[in-house]
Design an enzyme around this catalytic site. Structure first.
Site, mmCIF file in Angstrom:
data_model
loop_
_atom_site.group_PDB
_atom_site.id
_atom_site.type_symbol
_atom_site.label_atom_id
_atom_site.label_comp_id
_atom_site.label_asym_id
_atom_site.label_seq_id
_atom_site.Cartn_x
_atom_site.Cartn_y
_atom_site.Cartn_z
ATOM 1 N N GLY A 383 42.638 -0.405 69.168
ATOM 2 C CA GLY A 383 41.807 -0.932 70.484
ATOM 3 C C GLY A 383 40.544 -1.954 69.496
ATOM 4 N N SER A 387 32.619 -5.947 70.739
ATOM 5 C CA SER A 387 31.373 -4.616 69.833
ATOM 6 C C SER A 387 31.473 -3.796 68.990
ATOM 7 C CB SER A 387 30.699 -4.054 70.847
ATOM 8 O OG SER A 387 32.010 -3.293 71.496
ATOM 9 N N GLY A 388 32.723 -3.658 68.503
ATOM 10 C CA GLY A 388 34.152 -2.821 67.380
ATOM 11 C C GLY A 388 35.036 -2.776 67.497
ATOM 12 N N ASP A 496 30.690 -6.599 81.557
ATOM 13 C CA ASP A 496 32.213 -6.993 81.234
ATOM 14 C C ASP A 496 33.289 -6.262 81.613
ATOM 15 O OD1 ASP A 496 34.112 -8.426 79.101
ATOM 16 O OD2 ASP A 496 34.073 -6.976 78.435
#
Length: 657
Positions: A383, A387-388, A496
């Protein structure tokens, strides 16, 4: 002559499945085909192809084209709305007076359209080659050959603008994970594009183009199969069917298992035979091709098949745990020797149960080298987000972990550890468990528990998640958010909330994940809620973000309400709903507007809930009362005025009572 004609008519009626009274040769403006009339369809002049509504599930239909001849199963070659089926009542394919061909359901939601416009005489007809064509006099406005699904018919080109996408499974016609297309370097490729990883598997990715017999210098990007069984591509891919020659019905299909097969219809057995194949059988398996029966997969010695319905999963080692079943167990496999079992360890101090739950190990620091080894040099991506990137790994204590490698942060280590000290103390059954972190130089990584069933987004559009499970997922998610907002020592906003951040464990219990966008706030600082930039995901974001208003926990409440509507309707909030206005014109509405209008327009629950309910839900088993409750709660949560929205604690109370 008359006798020959009678024999021909007898053969026609026995070989093809259509009642002549309702088999149309064409549709003109204002005419339609109805899902409720199973004898409503289009037929090609030569009788080889039929177009009509095909059942893809319980009370779920797609408009499709298939070979007319009766075989053991209907052979679908094209679908209009493979990912957005319509229900079995009042759904129609209509050629509007403005020249647009649309597929609408009972609620007048437009599931699919050609988006064509014409003031002249237009008609839709099915040609002898299986091509559904919308024509304006002698001009083609639209044709199905330009938008293939998983199959190419003889004479149908694959171009730079088209691609084949496999179905999800043998009985699930929605878009799957395998794709055939021309890449930017003009090479025809087969790609596996799954929820966790993406990789090229044809031509072999370690070969240069010329080593694989391809050329990158022809930028026409076109490939076609002729009626004799010869396939030719502009990058020099070429092959012939085993039964090469004229007069045979053929189709070239990218099957759900990732195999690219050329099929021929055997005139003796009246069945499809694979006359050419590019096969893949998955890890630890062997692939063989037999002209009469097609691909055969088998496992290597010492292995067994993982999934009998899909060989793409490959094979896994055959082993048994030689431990007392009452004792806690842990299984250790050698990572660098996948073909052998390295050791079997029984230990009462480390716990691995069948539903993958673990004794709490404690929040700890990992070295970068530890996590690099655990993830096999960050080799298996599962995934990614703003953010990363998240990788799957196996820790030294044999726990399977999700390792998130954050983008290079501006925080120094002290600030990073200060925030982690708060997150590490969070402990709730509906929050993903954070096991540790890494902070070395510029490296910032977080280590989470790994959940087998992935995200709600990956599971929402399949029949596994029924109405009862959807309600429990909604309730569990609400409890997790209520804990973050009101029960933990520090007030945490998620910022989120979306289906991709609701993960499901082995029992499909929800756990909130990805606090990468969250803002940690002390309760004493509630009035100073400043964010440097807009956060969240389009379609789920509260209006406060756009209006530059103070950000409170109500932004999570709004996003949660949108997720509820998506869970009930099966429709993404990122896509506008096309429906008919008061004057009969087509108008676009947001998911929230559409649902609110449907609820207000009809006081009978059974009426409006039937119209908005996800077609994938079993209508006979669905708990419509709970689904209606989710809708009402959702509409409270998505109020424009944040002060009117409930708190997450109130949401939990509404769902429980």
């Amino acid at each position: 002559m008359l006798g020959s004609l009678l024999l021909l008519l007898l053969f026609w009626s026995s070989a093809f499945s259509f009642p002549g009274a309702f088999a149309y040769s064409r549709l003109t403006k204002g005419s339609s085909l109805s899902v409720e009339n199973q004898e409503d369809f289009l037929i090609s002049p030569n009788g080889l192809f039929t177009a009509g509504f095909h059942s893809v599930g319980i009370n779920a239909y797609s408009f499709a084209i298939w070979f007319t001849e009766k075989l053991s199963n209907r052979t679908i070659v094209w679908m209009a709305n493979r990912d957005h089926p319509v229900n079995g009542k009042h759904s129609k394919l209509t050629l509007l007076k403005d020249g647009n061909l649309i597929l609408s359901d009972a609620s007048k939601f437009i599931s699919w359209a050609t988006n064509t416009v014409s003031a002249s005489f237009v008609q839709i007809l099915l040609q002898n080659n299986g091509n559904l064509v919308l024509t304006e006099k002698d001009n083609v406005l639209w044709q199905s050959f330009d938008v293939p699904t998983d199959t190419l018919l003889p004479g149908q080109p694959l171009t730079r603008y088209t691609r084949l996408i496999s179905s999800r499974s043998q009985n699930n016609y929605s878009s799957g994970f395998y794709k055939l297309f021309f890449d930017d370097d003009n090479v025809l490729r087969l790609v596996f594009d799954g929820p966790e990883t993406s990789s090229i598997y044809w031509p072999d990715p370690w070969l240069l183009s010329f080593e694989a017999g391809r050329t990158r210098y022809n930028d026409s990007r076109v490939a076609v199969l002729d009626s004799w069984g010869h396939f030719q591509s502009s990058d020099r891919v070429g092959f012939r069917a085993d039964d090469y020659g004229p007069g045979i019905q053929r189709r070239l299909t990218l099957d759900f298992d990732g195999n690219f097969r050329l099929y021929s219809l055997d005139t003796t057995t009246r069945s499809w035979i694979a006359s050419w194949i590019h096969g893949v059988c998955g890890p630890n398996s062997l692939c063989s091709h037999y002209p009469r029966s097609g691909r055969k997969c088998s496992c290597l010695q010492g292995y067994r098949v993982k999934n009998y319905t899909d060989w793409a999963y490959g094979c896994e080692p055959e082993y048994q745990l030689p431990c007392n079943s009452r004792e806690p167990k842990a299984l250790a496999l050698a990572i660098d020797q996948p073909a052998k079992i390295s050791s079997l360890i029984c230990s009462s101090s480390s716990i691995v149960t069948l539903n993958r739950t673990y004794k709490k190990k404690g929040f700890r620091k990992y070295s970068f080298s530890e996590l690099k080894k655990a993830t096999k040099n960050f080799g298996e991506e599962i995934g990614r987000g703003g953010s990363g990137i998240v990788y799957k790994g196996v820790l030294l204590d044999h726990r399977v972990a999700a390792v998130k490698r954050l983008k290079e942060a501006n925080q120094d280590e002290a600030e990073f550890l200060a925030e982690l000290s708060i997150i590490g103390r969070l402990n709730h059954m509906h929050l993903i468990d954070i096991w540790g972190y890494c902070a070395e130089g510029k490296h910032r990584l977080l280590v989470y528990e790994y959940l087998e069933h992935g995200s709600l987004a990956e599971n929402l559009h399949c029949t596994v998640i029924d109405s009862k499970m959807r309600f429990e997922i909604a309730l569990g998610t609400a409890k997790g958010l209520a804990y973050l907002h009101e029960e933990c020592l520090e007030w945490v906003l998620h910022c989120d909330i979306k289906p991709q951040n609701v993960l499901l464990d082995s029992n499909y219990h929800p756990k909130l994940a990805d606090f990468g966008l969250s803002k940690l706030l002390r309760r004493a600082e509630v009035n100073d809620l400043s964010f440097s930039k807009i956060r969240g995901t389009r379609g789920y974001m509260a209006p406060e973000w756009i209006g530059n208003l103070p950000i409170t926990s109500k932004v999570d409440v709004y996003s949660y309400g949108v997720v509820l509507l998506e869970m009930v309707t099966g429709r993404s909030p990122k896509m506008h709903v096309q429906t008919f206005g008061v004057g009969g014109e087509m108008v676009e509405k947001t998911l929230i507007e559409w649902v609110r209008e449907m609820v207000k327009g009809d006081s009978e629950i059974t009426s409006w809930i039937d119209e908005i309910l996800d077609p994938l839900l079993d209508n006979t088993q669905c708990d419509k009362g709970k689904m209606a409750l989710l809708v009402r709660v959702a509409l409270h949560c998505v109020e424009e005025d944040r002060k009117v929205r409930p708190t997450m604690r109130q949401v939990v109370e509404m769902l429980l009572h």
